[in-house]
Enzyme design. Structure first.
Site, PDB file in Angstrom:
ATOM      1  N   LYS A   1      50.364 -71.796  80.244  1.00  0.00           N
ATOM      2  CA  LYS A   1      49.192 -72.389  80.907  1.00  0.00           C
ATOM      3  C   LYS A   1      49.598 -73.360  82.015  1.00  0.00           C
ATOM      4  CE  LYS A   1      47.224 -74.221  77.271  1.00  0.00           C
ATOM      5  NZ  LYS A   1      48.305 -73.923  76.302  1.00  0.00           N
TER       6      LYS A   1
ATOM      7  N   ARG B   1      51.156 -76.273  64.587  1.00  0.00           N
ATOM      8  CA  ARG B   1      50.264 -76.326  65.749  1.00  0.00           C
ATOM      9  C   ARG B   1      49.539 -74.995  65.941  1.00  0.00           C
ATOM     10  NH1 ARG B   1      53.970 -77.944  70.577  1.00  0.00           N
ATOM     11  NH2 ARG B   1      52.037 -78.028  71.777  1.00  0.00           N
TER      12      ARG B   1
ATOM     13  N   ARG C   1      61.898 -81.949  71.939  1.00  0.00           N
ATOM     14  CA  ARG C   1      60.697 -82.734  71.702  1.00  0.00           C
ATOM     15  C   ARG C   1      60.227 -82.533  70.270  1.00  0.00           C
ATOM     16  NH1 ARG C   1      56.773 -81.235  76.613  1.00  0.00           N
ATOM     17  NH2 ARG C   1      55.656 -80.404  74.823  1.00  0.00           N
TER      18      ARG C   1
ATOM     19  N   ARG D   1      39.341 -77.803  72.565  1.00  0.00           N
ATOM     20  CA  ARG D   1      40.040 -77.063  71.516  1.00  0.00           C
ATOM     21  C   ARG D   1      39.113 -76.719  70.355  1.00  0.00           C
ATOM     22  NH1 ARG D   1      46.284 -79.070  70.888  1.00  0.00           N
ATOM     23  NH2 ARG D   1      46.874 -78.741  73.045  1.00  0.00           N
TER      24      ARG D   1
ATOM     25  N   ARG E   1      63.214 -74.649  73.848  1.00  0.00           N
ATOM     26  CA  ARG E   1      63.083 -75.572  74.972  1.00  0.00           C
ATOM     27  C   ARG E   1      63.909 -76.840  74.720  1.00  0.00           C
ATOM     28  NH1 ARG E   1      57.067 -76.499  77.066  1.00  0.00           N
ATOM     29  NH2 ARG E   1      56.821 -77.411  74.983  1.00  0.00           N
TER      30      ARG E   1
END
Length: 216
Positions: free
Chosen positions: A13, A167, A156, A88, A123
């Site tokens: 996104k 999530r 992270r 959301r 990542r």
């Protein structure tokens, strides 16, 4: 032009959002960025945000809505904006409507969960500069080391596999009724809703979105 980008974390996104804002000259409002900015303020709201993120939970509606409405009221949003990561759930979507904030397009990026896990868990970030790497798609020259400073890269908290899985579970639970809501709004011709295959090549996704927005 007021656009909502929907999709689980890791669907691209942010990248597609950058293409859109450059072409249409509207601000890209990422709730993820809003939350990270507020974490740095070290107040009661920042403590609640950090606790939710570390646990892989979605941030409370009242907090995220408060931050978002503050942002939309700024001068640069008067000609439109692109929302990334909001709404959301139904409560947040209805808040936009109740505030008289009209949405033109809802674009939902979809990819398999396995690919999301691969993208996010791989990542790596250099915290002081914000440089981002990926162990498969954009690896540093030396494993786990920043190319420029030689410092160790970090993961992270919200990119750790167990947090990403949580999530995704929360996202799917909340988003099914939300997408149903926007499909109904599309049928009523209050906005335009499109599903987009986020597993395609980056430029193909960009082209698909360009074609959709040209029809306005």
């Amino acid at each position: 032009m007021r656009i909502i980008l929907l999709g689980p974390p890791g669907t691209g996104k942010g990248t597609q959002g950058e293409f859109i804002i450059k072409k249409y000259k509207i601000p890209h409002i990422s709730t993820g960025n809003l939350l990270r900015e507020n974490i740095k303020k070290n107040n009661k709201i920042s403590a609640k945000i950090k606790n939710n993120i570390i646990q892989g939970k979605l941030v409370d509606n009242d907090i995220i809505c408060y931050l978002l409405l503050q942002r939309i009221q700024k001068q640069d949003c008067h000609n439109g904006f692109l929302l990334d990561g909001f709404p959301r759930n139904i409560t947040q979507a209805e808040l936009l409507s109740n505030q008289g904030i009209k949405i033109d397009y809802v674009l939902e990026l979809l990819i398999p969960n396995a690919l999301i896990l691969e993208r996010l868990s791989g990542r790596r970030i250099h915290k002081s500069s914000g440089r981002i790497y990926h162990i498969k798609f954009n690896p540093p020259k030396k494993q786990e080391i920043d190319d420029i400073t030689g410092e160790k890269l970090d993961i992270r908290d919200d990119d750790k596999i167990e947090v990403v899985q949580k999530r995704l579970e929360e996202y799917m639970k909340m988003t099914y009724p939300l997408t149903k809501y926007y499909k109904e709004e599309h049928i009523k011709k209050k906005l335009k809703y499109f599903k987009i295959n986020g597993a395609n090549k980056l430029l193909k996704i960009k082209s698909n979105i360009d074609n959709i927005l040209k029809k306005k």
